[in-house]
Motif scaffolding. Structure first.
Motif, PDB file in Angstrom:
ATOM      1  N   VAL A  11       0.832  -1.197   0.000  1.00 19.31           N
ATOM      2  CA  VAL A  11       0.000   0.000   0.000  1.00 19.31           C
ATOM      3  C   VAL A  11       0.867   1.248   0.000  1.00 19.31           C
ATOM      4  N   ALA A  12       1.962   1.244   0.760  1.00 12.45           N
ATOM      5  CA  ALA A  12       2.859   2.392   0.799  1.00 12.45           C
ATOM      6  C   ALA A  12       3.455   2.660  -0.584  1.00 12.45           C
ATOM      7  N   ARG A  13       3.815   1.591  -1.288  1.00 12.10           N
ATOM      8  CA  ARG A  13       4.334   1.772  -2.656  1.00 12.10           C
ATOM      9  C   ARG A  13       3.266   2.377  -3.554  1.00 12.10           C
ATOM     10  N   TRP A  14       2.053   1.878  -3.420  1.00 12.72           N
ATOM     11  CA  TRP A  14       0.953   2.390  -4.234  1.00 12.72           C
ATOM     12  C   TRP A  14       0.702   3.863  -3.930  1.00 12.72           C
ATOM     13  N   LEU A  15       0.736   4.247  -2.654  1.00 14.32           N
ATOM     14  CA  LEU A  15       0.558   5.648  -2.293  1.00 14.32           C
ATOM     15  C   LEU A  15       1.638   6.520  -2.925  1.00 14.32           C
ATOM     16  N   GLY A  16       2.860   6.019  -2.935  1.00 16.59           N
ATOM     17  CA  GLY A  16       3.934   6.746  -3.590  1.00 16.59           C
ATOM     18  C   GLY A  16       3.703   6.876  -5.082  1.00 16.59           C
ATOM     19  N   ASP A  17       3.191   5.817  -5.708  1.00 14.68           N
ATOM     20  CA  ASP A  17       2.920   5.852  -7.151  1.00 14.68           C
ATOM     21  C   ASP A  17       1.868   6.898  -7.501  1.00 14.68           C
ATOM     22  N   ILE A  18       0.761   6.904  -6.760  1.00 17.45           N
ATOM     23  CA  ILE A  18      -0.311   7.834  -7.146  1.00 17.45           C
ATOM     24  C   ILE A  18       0.108   9.285  -6.899  1.00 17.45           C
ATOM     25  N   ARG A  19       0.960   9.521  -5.919  1.00 15.55           N
ATOM     26  CA  ARG A  19       1.446  10.885  -5.704  1.00 15.55           C
ATOM     27  C   ARG A  19       2.398  11.298  -6.833  1.00 15.55           C
ATOM     28  N   ARG A  20       3.046  10.324  -7.436  1.00 14.85           N
ATOM     29  CA  ARG A  20       3.955  10.618  -8.536  1.00 14.85           C
ATOM     30  C   ARG A  20       3.185  10.931  -9.821  1.00 14.85           C
ATOM     31  N   TYR A  21       2.068  10.238 -10.045  1.00 17.90           N
ATOM     32  CA  TYR A  21       1.398  10.309 -11.338  1.00 17.90           C
ATOM     33  C   TYR A  21       0.182  11.245 -11.378  1.00 17.90           C
TER      34      TYR A  21
END
Length: 390
Positions: free
Chosen positions: A73-83
């Protein structure tokens, strides 16, 4: 149709956008294959809105799922903040909590450090407050403080300016100094002394407004329903409570309630302490809360009571209405807000709302931007600016 058959860049862009919207199922009809950043964005969307159970395959199948572990989930949160922009990130986070049941993961510090903080996240954290381990509380307070400080920067200046003007106007005096004369009201009050031959009005009686001094001019009681549906309203009300408490001319009391009543006035210098003093969820006893607020009123003619609630009363309905009627009869300005947020009116008890309106206390949802104007009208004892959407 395939991407290779597109003749222009505009056609390819339209096809790419449709592919992102439709999700890449066999029946979406685009036949368009995503790559690079587009594929990564599609994977992040698929993890939340897809069918779940499979890993995304280079953007061809929106069906990933987040899994139940904090690292994923932490990785996913980082992804959506990037994109995605911040406003979209906040919506996706909210959907992830609602759709995938991620509340428990918010109790882990690494998760809290990865999220995009907003009012809705604060509401979720407050609802989890009692279950929060000590290792997480410091991080949670930091998240809440960031949101509160952002709201104060946005709301405080206009609120103070609007209410200071209202306090000045409410303190009208009949022997004002020249720069304190309210010329519009002075002329209106002296029209009978108009001299046509001189085309002028002789102001026999001057009307002005005294400047708000350091003494307390008005008393405000914020009575806040802390049931789970009112989370955003609790956040905004706590911030406004702190702003009002910082004004020397206003004595502010903040009371939260469910089936019990808690007075948080002594914590108003720090709205974060106020928020962590609430307990979202539980039943509702509006009558008991209003009884306490009524007992604290010493100058009814100079008091504004703001009830913020969806009006689902678990207490004694008739007693609640009698209390409101008694307060208004004593001179209290009574305001009922179904919500104090940007989300519009929640589900609410329409029968109670109609009964309050019949008492001269219309119930309506109020945005944070409108709240200073509502309070200014109550302080000046003018009609409340009820939104047209009510």
């Amino acid at each position: 149709m395939t991407s290779g058959s597109m003749d222009t860049g505009g056609d390819r862009e339209r096809l790419r956008r449709w592919r992102m919207v439709l999700g890449g199922d066999d029946a979406d009809g685009t036949g368009y294959t995503l790559s690079g950043r587009d594929a990564a964005m599609d994977g992040a969307l698929g993890a939340l809105y897809g069918k779940g159970g499979k890993k995304a395959q280079s953007g061809k199948d929106r069906s990933a799922g987040l899994g139940a572990s904090a690292p994923s989930v932490a990785r996913w949160l980082g992804d959506i903040r990037r994109y995605f922009p911040s406003s979209v990130v906040q919506v996706m986070q909210r959907d992830a909590i609602d759709r995938l049941g991620l509340n428990a993961l918010l109790l882990e510090p690494e998760m809290l450090e990865a999220v995009e903080a907003d009012v809705h996240l604060v509401g979720t954290l407050l609802s989890l407050n009692k279950a929060m381990p000590e290792t997480t509380k410091e991080t949670a307070r930091a998240v809440v403080r960031k949101v509160v400080e952002d709201l104060e920067k946005r709301l405080a200046s206009r609120t103070r300016a609007t209410l200071t003007g209202a306090l000045d106007r409410s303190a009208r005096i009949n022997r004002p100094r020249h720069h304190d004369i309210d010329w519009n009201r002075t002329i209106a009050a002296n029209l009978k002394h108009y001299l046509p031959e001189y085309r002028t009005v002789v102001p026999e009686r001057l009307i002005g407004y005294g400047r708000a001094s350091q003494s307390v001019k008005k008393e405000v009681v914020l009575c806040i329903d802390q049931s789970g549906s009112m989370a955003a309203s609790v956040v905004y009300a706590s911030v406004f409570g702190a702003v009002l408490a910082s004004m020397r001319s206003i004595s502010t009391r903040l009371v939260v309630f469910d089936t019990s009543v808690v007075d948080l006035t002594d914590q108003l210098d720090d709205p974060v302490d106020v928020l962590f003093g609430t307990q979202l969820g539980g039943g509702t006893d509006i009558n008991r809360a209003l009884a306490y607020c009524q007992s604290q009123i010493t100058r009814p003619a100079e008091t504004v009571v703001v009830l913020i609630s969806d009006l689902y009363e678990g207490g004694i309905r008739n007693e609640m209405l009698k209390r409101v009627a008694a307060m208004k009869a004593s001179g209290v300005q009574f305001v009922t807000l179904l919500a104090l947020s940007d989300e519009g009116a929640p589900a609410y008890d329409r029968e109670h709302a109609a009964a309050l309106a019949a008492l001269g206390a219309p119930a309506f949802a109020c945005t944070p931007d409108l709240f200073p104007d509502v309070m200014a009208a109550a302080i000046e004892k003018r009609p409340i600016p009820v939104p047209d959407t009510v």
